[in-house]
Scaffold this motif. Structure first.
Motif, PDB file in Angstrom:
ATOM      1  N   LEU A   1       4.677   5.847 -30.204  1.00 40.40           N
ATOM      2  CA  LEU A   1       5.108   6.062 -28.828  1.00 40.40           C
ATOM      3  C   LEU A   1       4.187   7.040 -28.123  1.00 40.40           C
ATOM      4  CD1 LEU A   1       7.133   5.834 -26.468  1.00 40.40           C
ATOM      5  CD2 LEU A   1       8.479   7.598 -27.611  1.00 40.40           C
ATOM      6  N   ALA A   2       3.819   8.125 -28.798  1.00 42.53           N
ATOM      7  CA  ALA A   2       2.916   9.118 -28.198  1.00 42.53           C
ATOM      8  C   ALA A   2       1.544   8.513 -27.920  1.00 42.53           C
ATOM      9  CB  ALA A   2       2.787  10.330 -29.112  1.00 42.53           C
ATOM     10  N   ALA A   3       1.056   7.678 -28.826  1.00 39.24           N
ATOM     11  CA  ALA A   3      -0.236   7.014 -28.599  1.00 39.24           C
ATOM     12  C   ALA A   3      -0.162   6.103 -27.370  1.00 39.24           C
ATOM     13  CB  ALA A   3      -0.639   6.211 -29.834  1.00 39.24           C
ATOM     14  N   GLY A   4       0.948   5.415 -27.206  1.00 39.92           N
ATOM     15  CA  GLY A   4       1.126   4.582 -26.022  1.00 39.92           C
ATOM     16  C   GLY A   4       1.132   5.395 -24.743  1.00 39.92           C
ATOM     17  N   LEU A   5       1.790   6.557 -24.782  1.00 37.79           N
ATOM     18  CA  LEU A   5       1.810   7.419 -23.599  1.00 37.79           C
ATOM     19  C   LEU A   5       0.428   7.962 -23.265  1.00 37.79           C
ATOM     20  CD1 LEU A   5       5.131   9.384 -24.217  1.00 37.79           C
ATOM     21  CD2 LEU A   5       4.726   7.523 -22.595  1.00 37.79           C
ATOM     22  N   VAL A   6      -0.366   8.257 -24.297  1.00 34.94           N
ATOM     23  CA  VAL A   6      -1.747   8.716 -24.065  1.00 34.94           C
ATOM     24  C   VAL A   6      -2.566   7.607 -23.409  1.00 34.94           C
ATOM     25  CG1 VAL A   6      -3.886   9.353 -25.255  1.00 34.94           C
ATOM     26  CG2 VAL A   6      -1.742  10.483 -25.849  1.00 34.94           C
ATOM     27  N   LEU A   7      -2.398   6.368 -23.883  1.00 34.89           N
ATOM     28  CA  LEU A   7      -3.134   5.252 -23.281  1.00 34.89           C
ATOM     29  C   LEU A   7      -2.708   5.022 -21.832  1.00 34.89           C
ATOM     30  CD1 LEU A   7      -3.261   2.674 -26.193  1.00 34.89           C
ATOM     31  CD2 LEU A   7      -5.171   3.939 -25.206  1.00 34.89           C
ATOM     32  N   ILE A   8      -1.428   5.166 -21.555  1.00 35.13           N
ATOM     33  CA  ILE A   8      -0.960   5.021 -20.174  1.00 35.13           C
ATOM     34  C   ILE A   8      -1.592   6.076 -19.287  1.00 35.13           C
ATOM     35  CG2 ILE A   8       1.061   5.199 -18.675  1.00 35.13           C
ATOM     36  CD1 ILE A   8       2.679   3.975 -21.018  1.00 35.13           C
ATOM     37  N   ALA A   9      -1.588   7.318 -19.763  1.00 32.06           N
ATOM     38  CA  ALA A   9      -2.183   8.405 -18.971  1.00 32.06           C
ATOM     39  C   ALA A   9      -3.680   8.198 -18.780  1.00 32.06           C
ATOM     40  CB  ALA A   9      -1.921   9.744 -19.648  1.00 32.06           C
ATOM     41  N   ALA A  10      -4.363   7.720 -19.805  1.00 34.04           N
ATOM     42  CA  ALA A  10      -5.798   7.471 -19.688  1.00 34.04           C
ATOM     43  C   ALA A  10      -6.076   6.335 -18.709  1.00 34.04           C
ATOM     44  CB  ALA A  10      -6.391   7.139 -21.049  1.00 34.04           C
ATOM     45  N   GLY A  11      -5.246   5.302 -18.736  1.00 29.88           N
ATOM     46  CA  GLY A  11      -5.421   4.184 -17.813  1.00 29.88           C
ATOM     47  C   GLY A  11      -5.205   4.590 -16.376  1.00 29.88           C
ATOM     48  N   VAL A  12      -4.199   5.393 -16.135  1.00 30.63           N
ATOM     49  CA  VAL A  12      -3.944   5.871 -14.775  1.00 30.63           C
ATOM     50  C   VAL A  12      -5.066   6.802 -14.328  1.00 30.63           C
ATOM     51  CG1 VAL A  12      -2.384   7.284 -13.379  1.00 30.63           C
ATOM     52  CG2 VAL A  12      -1.456   5.575 -14.917  1.00 30.63           C
ATOM     53  N   GLY A  13      -5.582   7.600 -15.246  1.00 36.32           N
ATOM     54  CA  GLY A  13      -6.647   8.541 -14.905  1.00 36.32           C
ATOM     55  C   GLY A  13      -7.982   7.886 -14.590  1.00 36.32           C
ATOM     56  N   THR A  14      -8.226   6.679 -15.100  1.00 35.94           N
ATOM     57  CA  THR A  14      -9.508   6.031 -14.846  1.00 35.94           C
ATOM     58  C   THR A  14      -9.513   5.174 -13.592  1.00 35.94           C
ATOM     59  OG1 THR A  14      -8.916   4.158 -16.251  1.00 35.94           O
ATOM     60  CG2 THR A  14     -10.153   5.952 -17.271  1.00 35.94           C
ATOM     61  N   ARG A  15      -8.386   5.053 -12.946  1.00 37.64           N
ATOM     62  CA  ARG A  15      -8.368   4.281 -11.706  1.00 37.64           C
ATOM     63  C   ARG A  15      -9.136   5.011 -10.620  1.00 37.64           C
ATOM     64  NH1 ARG A  15      -2.131   2.941 -10.818  1.00 37.64           N
ATOM     65  NH2 ARG A  15      -1.682   2.063 -12.860  1.00 37.64           N
ATOM     66  N   LYS A  16      -9.691   4.233  -9.740  1.00 33.38           N
ATOM     67  CA  LYS A  16     -10.380   4.824  -8.595  1.00 33.38           C
ATOM     68  C   LYS A  16      -9.341   5.242  -7.564  1.00 33.38           C
ATOM     69  CE  LYS A  16     -14.600   2.135  -8.786  1.00 33.38           C
ATOM     70  NZ  LYS A  16     -15.422   1.158  -8.062  1.00 33.38           N
ATOM     71  N   THR A  17      -9.563   6.372  -6.987  1.00 29.36           N
ATOM     72  CA  THR A  17      -8.689   6.800  -5.892  1.00 29.36           C
ATOM     73  C   THR A  17      -9.183   6.161  -4.602  1.00 29.36           C
ATOM     74  OG1 THR A  17      -9.986   8.788  -5.544  1.00 29.36           O
ATOM     75  CG2 THR A  17      -8.083   8.971  -6.991  1.00 29.36           C
ATOM     76  N   PRO A  18      -8.282   5.674  -3.777  1.00 34.04           N
ATOM     77  CA  PRO A  18      -8.728   5.048  -2.530  1.00 34.04           C
ATOM     78  C   PRO A  18      -9.386   6.092  -1.617  1.00 34.04           C
ATOM     79  CG  PRO A  18      -6.335   5.171  -2.601  1.00 34.04           C
ATOM     80  CD  PRO A  18      -6.850   5.654  -3.918  1.00 34.04           C
ATOM     81  N   ARG A  19     -10.468   5.674  -1.005  1.00 36.82           N
ATOM     82  CA  ARG A  19     -11.184   6.562  -0.094  1.00 36.82           C
ATOM     83  C   ARG A  19     -10.507   6.564   1.252  1.00 36.82           C
ATOM     84  NH1 ARG A  19     -17.225   7.210  -1.344  1.00 36.82           N
ATOM     85  NH2 ARG A  19     -17.282   6.665  -3.540  1.00 36.82           N
ATOM     86  N   ARG A  20     -10.433   7.724   1.824  1.00 37.82           N
ATOM     87  CA  ARG A  20      -9.879   7.821   3.161  1.00 37.82           C
ATOM     88  C   ARG A  20     -10.964   7.561   4.189  1.00 37.82           C
ATOM     89  NH1 ARG A  20      -5.680  12.726   3.567  1.00 37.82           N
ATOM     90  NH2 ARG A  20      -4.442  12.212   1.732  1.00 37.82           N
ATOM     91  N   ARG A  21     -10.544   6.884   5.233  1.00 38.75           N
ATOM     92  CA  ARG A  21     -11.492   6.671   6.303  1.00 38.75           C
ATOM     93  C   ARG A  21     -11.624   7.950   7.097  1.00 38.75           C
ATOM     94  NH1 ARG A  21      -9.824   1.329   9.379  1.00 38.75           N
ATOM     95  NH2 ARG A  21      -7.754   2.036   8.813  1.00 38.75           N
ATOM     96  N   GLU A  22     -12.830   8.310   7.366  1.00 41.41           N
ATOM     97  CA  GLU A  22     -13.067   9.517   8.158  1.00 41.41           C
ATOM     98  C   GLU A  22     -12.953   9.155   9.625  1.00 41.41           C
ATOM     99  OE1 GLU A  22     -16.506  11.725   7.156  1.00 41.41           O
ATOM    100  OE2 GLU A  22     -16.271  11.345   5.019  1.00 41.41           O
ATOM    101  N   THR A  23     -12.229   9.967  10.341  1.00 44.76           N
ATOM    102  CA  THR A  23     -12.118   9.747  11.786  1.00 44.76           C
ATOM    103  C   THR A  23     -13.127  10.624  12.491  1.00 44.76           C
ATOM    104  OG1 THR A  23     -10.385  11.404  11.926  1.00 44.76           O
ATOM    105  CG2 THR A  23      -9.691   9.132  11.665  1.00 44.76           C
ATOM    106  N   ALA A  24     -13.737  10.070  13.501  1.00 48.02           N
ATOM    107  CA  ALA A  24     -14.786  10.802  14.202  1.00 48.02           C
ATOM    108  C   ALA A  24     -14.245  11.760  15.221  1.00 48.02           C
ATOM    109  CB  ALA A  24     -15.723   9.834  14.879  1.00 48.02           C
TER     110      ALA A  24
END
Length: 77
Positions: free
Chosen positions: A54-77
């Motif tokens: 179970l702990a190994a599964g939780l580590v994999l879940i956390a690693a998977g969430v951590g490797t996702r790209k964060t969406p970039r915010r559009r910069e307003t001028a």
């Protein structure tokens, strides 16, 4: 690409974590006579071993969430 890998690792973590959880619950609360999941068909673990799975599964879940790209915010001028 990191997003796809993140989702894949996270999905595998959910499956492994679920198997660890149901293996622990069936062993701890119902004994060895009534085991759930498919992990008991591969290995014979004590309840503490299932908590490790179970702990190994939780580590994999956390690693998977951590490797996702964060969406970039559009910069307003």
């Amino acid at each position: 690409m990191r997003t796809a890998i993140g989702y894949t690792v996270e999905s595998i973590g959910y499956v492994i974590g679920a198997q660890g959880f149901i293996g622990f619950a069936s062993r701890a609360f119902f004994g060895a006579e009534e085991e759930w999941g498919w992990l008991h068909k591969v290995v014979d673990l004590p309840p503490g071993g299932y908590l490790g799975i179970l702990a190994a599964g939780l580590v994999l879940i956390a690693a998977g969430v951590g490797t996702r790209k964060t969406p970039r915010r559009r910069e307003t001028a």
